[in-house]
Design a protein around this motif. Structure first.
Motif, PDB file in Angstrom:
ATOM      1  N   ARG A  35       0.816  -1.215   0.000  1.00  0.00           N
ATOM      2  CA  ARG A  35       0.000   0.000   0.000  1.00  0.00           C
ATOM      3  C   ARG A  35       0.852   1.270   0.000  1.00  0.00           C
ATOM      4  N   ASP A  74     -11.013  -5.187   0.237  1.00  0.00           N
ATOM      5  CA  ASP A  74     -11.516  -3.969  -0.393  1.00  0.00           C
ATOM      6  C   ASP A  74     -10.441  -2.885  -0.346  1.00  0.00           C
ATOM      7  N   ALA A  75      -9.817  -2.619  -1.482  1.00  0.00           N
ATOM      8  CA  ALA A  75      -8.729  -1.637  -1.553  1.00  0.00           C
ATOM      9  C   ALA A  75      -9.203  -0.213  -1.274  1.00  0.00           C
ATOM     10  N   SER A  76     -10.508   0.029  -1.344  1.00  0.00           N
ATOM     11  CA  SER A  76     -11.038   1.369  -1.090  1.00  0.00           C
ATOM     12  C   SER A  76     -11.697   1.479   0.283  1.00  0.00           C
ATOM     13  N   HIS A  77     -11.509   0.475   1.118  1.00  0.00           N
ATOM     14  CA  HIS A  77     -12.114   0.483   2.452  1.00  0.00           C
ATOM     15  C   HIS A  77     -11.611   1.717   3.220  1.00  0.00           C
ATOM     16  N   PRO A  78     -12.498   2.470   3.884  1.00  0.00           N
ATOM     17  CA  PRO A  78     -12.073   3.689   4.594  1.00  0.00           C
ATOM     18  C   PRO A  78     -11.077   3.442   5.720  1.00  0.00           C
ATOM     19  N   TRP A  80      -8.414   1.844   5.535  1.00  0.00           N
ATOM     20  CA  TRP A  80      -7.044   1.882   5.014  1.00  0.00           C
ATOM     21  C   TRP A  80      -6.308   3.145   5.451  1.00  0.00           C
ATOM     22  N   GLU A  81      -7.011   4.253   5.485  1.00  0.00           N
ATOM     23  CA  GLU A  81      -6.387   5.522   5.883  1.00  0.00           C
ATOM     24  C   GLU A  81      -5.868   5.440   7.312  1.00  0.00           C
ATOM     25  N   SER A 213       2.454   5.084  -4.672  1.00  0.00           N
ATOM     26  CA  SER A 213       1.329   4.909  -5.601  1.00  0.00           C
ATOM     27  C   SER A 213       1.715   5.401  -6.993  1.00  0.00           C
TER      28      SER A 213
END
Length: 286
Positions: A35, A74-78, A80-81, A213
């Motif tokens: 990530r 889920d790569a867009s899961h909140p 992650w931040e 990224s």
């Protein structure tokens, strides 16, 4: 979730209220590496547990595995931040590695056009504000045409940087002249705090950015890039990839400022050493 303890809990210790196995640690090391490009060493196991334990509890879980499952799915899961913020190290101070700032002053003093500088590991802001102070002292009113872009992957640290509010102890090592010129001393409820002066605040633009990224929402070319004490957290492949991208965003005579513990001479890269942890482009102006 079942109350039955499965094999993933075998590595739990009596001093921990959460289950954190060898497999969990290996998994989160891989996840933060993919990530954010951070190469978390084996020695960081206790740090990882202590920093993430609160997030696991807030998610209502007893096991790290159950916390990591939805992130990996889920790569867009909140979450992650928060996961990334927790595993990011922020250690900084005003004018840290002080030998860099006279070199920066000398570099910008020779230039005739607008100045653009990128601080790509802004952390809680002490570094970009130190750059802004250096430009103000060196360029005078011309510093108003200078732009400093300050980015970081840690959104919590970036919010602190943008606010520009620090304990008085954080600025006490600055000269009295600098404190009076570039900071406002808090009163009343703000007593014991110092805030960066408005004139300086208008020259630094903050934005989140993940160097690992593919998307870098910054525009060059830059006169200088500060990337200090960040590359040590990346593996060599990531370091090389980042350096090549830096090269494409720099003016031919631009400078790259690195951290005191970083050395890029052991692999092929587009930069050559110019001074103490200061680099220039190969073939660029000396």
């Amino acid at each position: 979730m079942s109350d039955v303890i499965d094999s993933r809990e075998a590595a739990a210790t009596p001093t921990r209220d959460l289950v954190f196995t060898d497999a969990d640690f290996a998994r989160l090391r891989r996840m933060i590496g993919e990530r954010a490009g951070i190469a978390l060493s084996e020695r960081k196991r206790e740090m990882a547990y202590s920093r993430l334990a609160r997030r696991v509890r807030l998610a209502g879980q007893r096991r790290f595995a159950d916390y990591l499952d939805p992130l990996e799915a889920d790569a867009s899961h909140p979450e992650w931040e928060h996961f990334t913020n927790a595993l990011t190290t922020n250690l900084t101070s005003f004018f840290r590695e002080a030998h860099h700032f006279p070199l920066l002053a000398e570099h910008v003093a020779r230039r005739s056009g607008p100045i653009s500088i990128w601080c790509c590991a802004a952390s809680t802001g002490e570094e970009p504000w130190s750059i802004a102070i250096t430009l103000a002292e060196t360029l005078g009113s011309a510093a108003e045409r200078a732009e400093i872009v300050a980015t970081d992957i840690d959104t919590r640290a970036l919010a602190d940087a943008r606010a520009g509010i620090y304990p008085l102890a954080a600025v006490e090592k600055l000269s009295e002249e600098r404190r009076k010129r570039f900071f406002l001393r808090g009163t009343g409820a703000r007593s014991g705090l110092a805030r960066v002066a408005p004139a300086l605040r208008s020259r630094v633009h903050f934005a989140p950015l993940n160097l690992a990224s593919g998307d870098w929402p910054v525009d060059g070319p830059f006169d200088a890039i500060f990337c200090r004490n960040l590359m040590i957290y990346f593996d060599k492949d990531t370091q090389q990839r980042v350096l090549k991208r830096f090269a494409g965003l720099m003016k031919p005579d631009g400078l790259l400022f690195a951290g005191h513990s970083e050395n890029f001479s052991y692999f092929e890269n587009p930069f050559v050493l110019r001074g103490q942890t200061v680099y220039r482009l190969r073939g660029g102006a000396r």
